[in-house]
Scaffold this active site. Structure first.
Site, PDB file in Angstrom:
ATOM      1  CB  SER A 142      -0.904   0.006   1.235  1.00 26.24           C
ATOM      2  OG  SER A 142      -1.584   1.235   1.288  1.00 26.24           O
ATOM      3  CG  HIS A 198      -3.808  -1.386  -1.978  1.00 27.33           C
ATOM      4  ND1 HIS A 198      -4.902  -2.110  -2.412  1.00 27.33           N
ATOM      5  CD2 HIS A 198      -4.262  -0.614  -0.954  1.00 27.33           C
ATOM      6  CE1 HIS A 198      -5.967  -1.796  -1.671  1.00 27.33           C
ATOM      7  NE2 HIS A 198      -5.605  -0.880  -0.779  1.00 27.33           N
ATOM      8  CG  ASP A 256      -5.276   2.564   0.365  1.00 27.77           C
ATOM      9  OD1 ASP A 256      -6.228   1.787   0.206  1.00 27.77           O
ATOM     10  OD2 ASP A 256      -4.186   2.225   0.872  1.00 27.77           O
ATOM     11  CG  MET A 258      -8.560   7.249   1.804  1.00 23.46           C
ATOM     12  SD  MET A 258      -7.857   7.281   3.473  1.00 23.46           S
ATOM     13  CE  MET A 258      -6.939   5.746   3.477  1.00 23.46           C
ATOM     14  CG  HIS A 282      -9.225   0.344  -1.247  1.00 22.85           C
ATOM     15  ND1 HIS A 282      -8.762   0.078   0.025  1.00 22.85           N
ATOM     16  CD2 HIS A 282     -10.584   0.311  -1.161  1.00 22.85           C
ATOM     17  CE1 HIS A 282      -9.783  -0.117   0.847  1.00 22.85           C
ATOM     18  NE2 HIS A 282     -10.895   0.032   0.153  1.00 22.85           N
ATOM     19  CG  MET A 337     -11.452   3.338   1.119  1.00 23.75           C
ATOM     20  SD  MET A 337     -10.036   3.260   2.216  1.00 23.75           S
ATOM     21  CE  MET A 337      -8.722   3.374   1.023  1.00 23.75           C
ATOM     22  CG  MET A 344     -12.190  -2.897   4.063  1.00 25.00           C
ATOM     23  SD  MET A 344     -10.659  -2.343   3.268  1.00 25.00           S
ATOM     24  CE  MET A 344      -9.730  -1.638   4.629  1.00 25.00           C
ATOM     25  N   GLY A 368      -9.633   3.816   6.252  1.00 27.63           N
ATOM     26  CA  GLY A 368      -9.365   5.232   6.504  1.00 27.63           C
ATOM     27  C   GLY A 368      -7.928   5.533   6.898  1.00 27.63           C
ATOM     28  CG  PHE A 369      -6.796   6.557   9.700  1.00 24.85           C
ATOM     29  CD1 PHE A 369      -6.184   7.810   9.581  1.00 24.85           C
ATOM     30  CD2 PHE A 369      -8.165   6.500   9.946  1.00 24.85           C
ATOM     31  CE1 PHE A 369      -6.928   8.973   9.711  1.00 24.85           C
ATOM     32  CE2 PHE A 369      -8.918   7.663  10.070  1.00 24.85           C
ATOM     33  CZ  PHE A 369      -8.296   8.904   9.960  1.00 24.85           C
ATOM     34  N   GLY A 370      -3.790   3.828   7.666  1.00 25.34           N
ATOM     35  CA  GLY A 370      -2.822   2.745   7.728  1.00 25.34           C
ATOM     36  C   GLY A 370      -2.418   2.521   9.181  1.00 25.34           C
ATOM     37  N   GLY A 371      -1.682   1.455   9.401  1.00 27.43           N
ATOM     38  CA  GLY A 371      -1.088   1.227  10.719  1.00 27.43           C
ATOM     39  C   GLY A 371      -2.029   0.715  11.791  1.00 27.43           C
ATOM     40  CG  ASP A 386      -6.459  -2.791   2.511  1.00 28.84           C
ATOM     41  OD1 ASP A 386      -5.434  -2.537   3.170  1.00 28.84           O
ATOM     42  OD2 ASP A 386      -7.066  -1.944   1.817  1.00 28.84           O
ATOM     43  N   GLY A 387      -5.432  -4.320   5.645  1.00 26.63           N
ATOM     44  CA  GLY A 387      -5.482  -3.713   6.969  1.00 26.63           C
ATOM     45  C   GLY A 387      -4.696  -4.506   7.991  1.00 26.63           C
ATOM     46  N   GLY A 388      -3.550  -3.959   8.397  1.00 26.18           N
ATOM     47  CA  GLY A 388      -2.757  -4.574   9.452  1.00 26.18           C
ATOM     48  C   GLY A 388      -2.122  -5.895   9.071  1.00 26.18           C
ATOM     49  N   GLY A 435       0.878  -2.494   3.975  1.00 25.21           N
ATOM     50  CA  GLY A 435       1.307  -1.094   4.042  1.00 25.21           C
ATOM     51  C   GLY A 435       2.483  -0.940   4.983  1.00 25.21           C
TER      52      GLY A 435
HETATM   53  C1  DX5 Z   1      -6.765   1.524   5.031  1.00 27.65           C
HETATM   54  C2  DX5 Z   1      -6.234   1.278   3.650  1.00 27.65           C
HETATM   55  C3  DX5 Z   1      -5.119   0.308   3.629  1.00 27.65           C
HETATM   56  C4  DX5 Z   1      -3.872   0.740   4.388  1.00 27.65           C
HETATM   57  C5  DX5 Z   1      -3.153  -0.512   4.779  1.00 27.65           C
HETATM   58  O1  DX5 Z   1      -7.971   2.162   4.961  1.00 27.65           O
HETATM   59  O2  DX5 Z   1      -7.261   0.751   2.818  1.00 27.65           O
HETATM   60  O3  DX5 Z   1      -4.778  -0.062   2.308  1.00 27.65           O
HETATM   61  O4  DX5 Z   1      -3.033   1.563   3.652  1.00 27.65           O
HETATM   62  O5  DX5 Z   1      -2.072  -0.177   5.570  1.00 27.65           O
HETATM   63  P1  DX5 Z   1      -1.569  -1.116   6.750  1.00 27.65           P
HETATM   64  O6  DX5 Z   1      -1.020  -2.356   6.123  1.00 27.65           O
HETATM   65  O7  DX5 Z   1      -0.552  -0.289   7.456  1.00 27.65           O
HETATM   66  O8  DX5 Z   1      -2.761  -1.428   7.621  1.00 27.65           O
HETATM   67 ZN    ZN Z   2      -6.670  -0.112   0.877  1.00 31.58          ZN
END
Ligand code: DX5
Ligand code: ZN
Length: 228
Positions: free
Chosen positions: A8, A33, A35, A37, A66, A68, A140, A145-148, A178-180, A200
């Site tokens: 990501s 990937h 994102d 938003m 992706h 969003m 998901m 909405g957020f990475g990490g 996708d996510g964590g 990500g």
């Molecule tokens: C979150 C995004 C993800 C995000 C993943 O809303 O859709 O793609 O960037 O990042 P990590 O792997 O850090 O959760």
């Molecule tokens: Zn994503």
């Protein structure tokens, strides 16, 4: 199913975007990937078409976008023009089933692959009416909405339900998570039928991106389908 990684871009160092994309390329990424938003569909803003176009100029990898956003259907030409290869929209954008189906067909009509993403609260059955038209389902594993953020193990059964339905239909469909995602939970998600891994934080921010992506891929390849 072929196991693929899709780092990501949201987690990269944007000050050095071109170098970061080349680093992902050199680390064995299968897709990238992206994102998008809009600050409405999710409580955050990221980047748009010009950034995707810029990424496309330094990489030949498929761009997995992706969306969003509230009205992704209004931007299919812009996505195609920017170089998107796969377009993922969410199911909860205020459209009827027929209208969503139409959007998927419009994505295909432009020569791109089409996917639907489910936020954590939507059950597997939500995507079943669209399966014929889908190249991929994105499940998901965090609130978008957020990475990490932290991977939600509650999503594993949902992955298995979608994979079983695809198998029943004789359909070789990609299931993306996708996510964590990291190597440990990629193995879990793969065991339940996921085959495309968005990574990500655990890729761009790892000490060695290639090692991190290889670990995810290896763990997923070993575990794929074991809990189906
Ligand atoms: C979150 C995004 C993800 C995000 C993943 O809303 O859709 O793609 O960037 O990042 P990590 O792997 O850090 O959760
Ligand atoms: Zn994503």
């Amino acid at each position: 199913m072929k196991i693929l990684t899709s780092p990501s871009v949201l987690a990269c160092d944007f000050l050095h975007l071109a170098d970061e994309i080349r680093r992902a390329d050199a680390s064995g990424s299968d897709w990238l990937h992206c994102d998008v938003m809009d600050g409405m569909f999710v409580p955050n803003m990221s980047f748009g078409f010009d950034t995707i176009r810029a990424i496309n100029t330094v990489s030949d990898l498929p761009l997995d976008v992706h969306m969003m956003t509230c009205v992704p259907q209004n931007y299919l030409d812009a996505l195609k023009d920017a170089g998107a290869d796969i377009v993922t929209i969410h199911n909860d954008i205020g459209l009827t089933e027929d209208e969503l189906m139409e959007v998927l067909k419009n994505i295909h009509a432009r020569g791109m692959k089409a996917a639907i993403s489910l936020k954590p609260k939507f059950p597997a059955e939500t995507v079943f009416p669209f399966m014929e038209e889908l190249d991929m389902v994105l499940i998901m594993t965090v609130e978008p909405g957020f990475g990490g953020q932290k991977f939600m193990p509650d999503m594993l059964e949902k992955i298995a339900s979608v994979r079983r339905r695809a198998n029943e239909m004789g359909k070789e469909m990609d299931i993306q998570v996708d996510g964590g995602i990291n190597a440990a939970n990629a193995a879990l998600a793969a065991a339940y039928g996921a085959n495309v891994f968005v990574v990500g934080t655990a890729s761009f921010r790892a000490p060695d991106m290639k090692v991190a992506l290889d670990d995810v891929k290896k763990a997923a390849e070993e575990a794929y389908g074991k809990n189906l």
